[in-house]
Write an enzyme that holds these catalytic residues in place. Structure first.
Site, PDB file in Angstrom:
ATOM      1  N   ASP A 123       0.483  -1.215  -0.077  1.00  0.00           N
ATOM      2  CA  ASP A 123      -0.042  -0.058  -0.182  1.00  0.00           C
ATOM      3  C   ASP A 123       1.262   1.197   0.079  1.00  0.00           C
ATOM      4  O   ASP A 123       1.922   0.966   0.805  1.00  0.00           O
ATOM      5  CB  ASP A 123      -0.413   0.183   1.654  1.00  0.00           C
ATOM      6  N   GLU A 150     -10.639  -2.445   4.543  1.00  0.00           N
ATOM      7  CA  GLU A 150      -9.283  -1.856   4.420  1.00  0.00           C
ATOM      8  C   GLU A 150      -9.379  -0.644   3.931  1.00  0.00           C
ATOM      9  O   GLU A 150     -10.286   0.100   3.104  1.00  0.00           O
ATOM     10  CB  GLU A 150      -8.105  -2.946   3.986  1.00  0.00           C
TER      11      GLU A 150
HETATM   12  C1  FRU Z   1      -3.611  -3.970   2.690  1.00  0.00           C
HETATM   13  C2  FRU Z   1      -3.072  -3.770   3.964  1.00  0.00           C
HETATM   14  C3  FRU Z   1      -3.991  -3.150   5.227  1.00  0.00           C
HETATM   15  C4  FRU Z   1      -2.091  -3.720   6.096  1.00  0.00           C
HETATM   16  C5  FRU Z   1      -1.399  -3.530   4.904  1.00  0.00           C
HETATM   17  C6  FRU Z   1      -0.142  -4.222   5.839  1.00  0.00           C
HETATM   18  O1  FRU Z   1      -3.379  -4.192   1.282  1.00  0.00           O
HETATM   19  O2  FRU Z   1      -3.597  -5.522   4.472  1.00  0.00           O
HETATM   20  O3  FRU Z   1      -4.825  -3.502   5.686  1.00  0.00           O
HETATM   21  O4  FRU Z   1      -2.161  -1.757   7.211  1.00  0.00           O
HETATM   22  O5  FRU Z   1      -1.839  -3.677   4.182  1.00  0.00           O
HETATM   23  O6  FRU Z   1       1.175  -4.511   4.871  1.00  0.00           O
END
Ligand code: FRU
Length: 496
Positions: free
Chosen positions: A22, A204
């Protein structure tokens, strides 16, 4: 290495080495666009998360910086946001220096292994040198876990009307809103979402922000919510909601609610590779744009894509605009206008016969690995139209518009390497249209391993990866209908 040259994108951000997911903590300050990202610096797959960092002055060329945040005794550093605290509400500032404050999720691995449910909490850190180095707050975490297993990805903005910070946080299958006057103490305000939208996966990376509805005086709030799995074409994707926010609660607009009754969910991007995207904070009012970037991958196969040394790419940065069309709200995305500054070898043609197209490209000697292509298809009937990119080895990438089934689709099933994961290309990705299309504008960005399709200035967007055995270097636009025409063709090579 050979593979690196073959697949390293030319105008999309990738870390020099190892894993990225992300985008995090994006903010603008003094001419610089900061981009942080979920990063595991020791391997080419997901692992203990850090925040990597990159800086750009033009939104296209990003320069990687030293790692911004390392895991610590509380946990790994998961996704989050950053804000410029001009009024020093946090008290972290010194001598007239406004701090930049990052708000992120702590993920405690030991707790997770023990089978606890409260292993995700929220922490903050501040920077007094415009985001280059960070100090974590000594009293972290600032939000403890209330007994919700998935409790993460805080996105914070300053609510001018109510003079407080607002945080959206993903909590299981809903979004929770918190407020704060100092970024340290947070008060729960409300929650949203349990009955609305797609719920086939975990919610998310939320993002809540106001937007002026184009060509009106109306303001509405958009709430982005990523979900994994159960995107419209499988795996990870980002849905959105349009509504109002009163400083405490987000409520869906009535019209938008009807749209959700029809479709269950409305998606920012119908391709399979735009996930966990959020917007930049602190873009000056004189600019006024909402600028977005997404992770150009999908949890279905992100760990398996055939790139070595590094893994994952970001989308091209995009501008988001809210329009009301046929009484429906639509959050459109288009590539940022900064991309135009890199157009070279631009060729424009008022109209061209479909059959002439490939010749035209060949004489222009356009490199398909850095292509911006725009055109209109006009006088379309109840037929199927295909834009095919291919090479002599038989790798092909097809963008299609089918006015019988009323769909737009992206077909990467024969685009080259696809068998590294069963989930990469089991199907053609499709978007259902409400009506047949007589006339449509296409913008297509091609890099070495990605295609980004924007139809009608971003009303429909599809973003996908592909890994050709050899570069694509041919194009054709075909149909059984012999009467359609290609108008306003603009081809540019993007050079940096
Ligand atoms: C989304 C996610 C978020 C989390 C991160 C962990 O892709 O699952 O929810 O904070 O990646 O790397």
């Amino acid at each position: 290495s050979e593979d690196e040259l073959k697949y390293r994108p030319l105008f999309h951000f990738t870390p020099k080495n190892n894993w990225m997911n992300d985008p995090n903590g994006m903010f603008y300050l003094n001419g610089k666009y900061h981009l942080y990202f979920q990063h595991y610096p020791d391997d080419n797959v997901w692992g203990p998360m850090h925040w990597g960092h990159a800086v750009s002055e033009d939104l296209i060329n990003f320069e990687e910086q030293p790692i911004a945040l390392y895991p610590d005794e509380i946990g790994l550093i998961f996704s989050g946001s950053a804000v410029v605290d001009y009024n020093n509400t946090s008290g972290f500032g010194t001598e007239g220096k406004a701090p930049v404050v990052a708000i992120y999720t702590y993920h405690n691995m030991e707790g997770e292994k023990r089978g606890d449910i409260d292993f995700q909490t929220q922490g903050i850190a501040y920077s007094l040198d415009e985001g280059m180095t960070w100090t974590k707050y000594s009293e972290n975490p600032v939000i403890k876990n209330p007994g919700i297993k998935d409790f993460r990805d805080p996105k914070v903005f300053w609510d001018n009307e109510n003079s407080k910070w607002i945080m959206s946080l993903a909590a299981g299958n809903k979004i929770m809103f918190y407020s704060s006057v100092n970024l340290k103490e947070w008060k729960f305000e409300s929650e949203f979402g349990e009955e609305k939208g797609e719920h086939g996966g975990v919610w998310e990376c939320p993002d809540l922000f106001p937007l002026k509805v184009k060509d009106s005086e109306e303001y509405k709030w958009a709430l982005l919510v990523s979900i994994n799995p159960s995107g419209p074409n499988g795996g990870s994707a980002t849905q959105y909601f349009i509504g109002d926010f009163d400083g405490h609660e987000f409520t869906i607009d009535d019209k938008f609610s009807e749209q959700l009754d029809e479709n269950k969910a409305v998606w920012l991007d119908y391709g399979r590779d735009n996930y966990a995207g959020v917007t930049w904070s602190n873009i000056p009012d004189t600019d006024g744009r909402k600028l977005f970037i997404g992770w150009m991958s999908n949890w279905d196969y992100a760990r398996d894509v055939p790139t070595y040394k590094w893994r994952s790419t970001m989308t091209v940065p995009r501008e988001l605009n809210l329009v009301k069309k046929n009484n429906q709200y639509l959050l459109k995305s288009i590539p940022v206008k900064e991309l135009n500054d890199f157009k070279s070898k631009t060729i424009e043609k008022d109209s061209i016969e479909p059959g002439e197209l490939s010749n035209f490209f060949e004489t222009a000697e356009i490199d398909f690995n850095r292509l911006n292509l725009e055109f209109n298809l006009k006088h379309l009937k109840e037929n199927e139209y295909q834009i095919i990119f291919n090479n002599r080895n038989g790798d092909s990438l097809i963008i299609g518009l089918n006015n019988n089934s009323k769909t737009i689709y992206l077909d990467r099933t024969k685009s080259g390497k696809v068998d590294f994961s069963e989930k990469f290309a089991p199907n053609i990705s499709r978007v259902k249209l409400s009506d047949m299309i007589n006339d449509a504008k296409f913008q297509i960005l091609l890099d070495k391993t990605s295609v980004e399709l924007f139809v009608n200035d971003g009303e429909i967007v599809m973003t996908e990866l592909f890994f050709p055995n050899n570069p694509l270097d041919q194009i054709s636009i075909i149909s059984d209908d012999s009467d359609f025409i290609i108008k306003n063709l603009v081809i540019s090579e993007l050079n940096f």
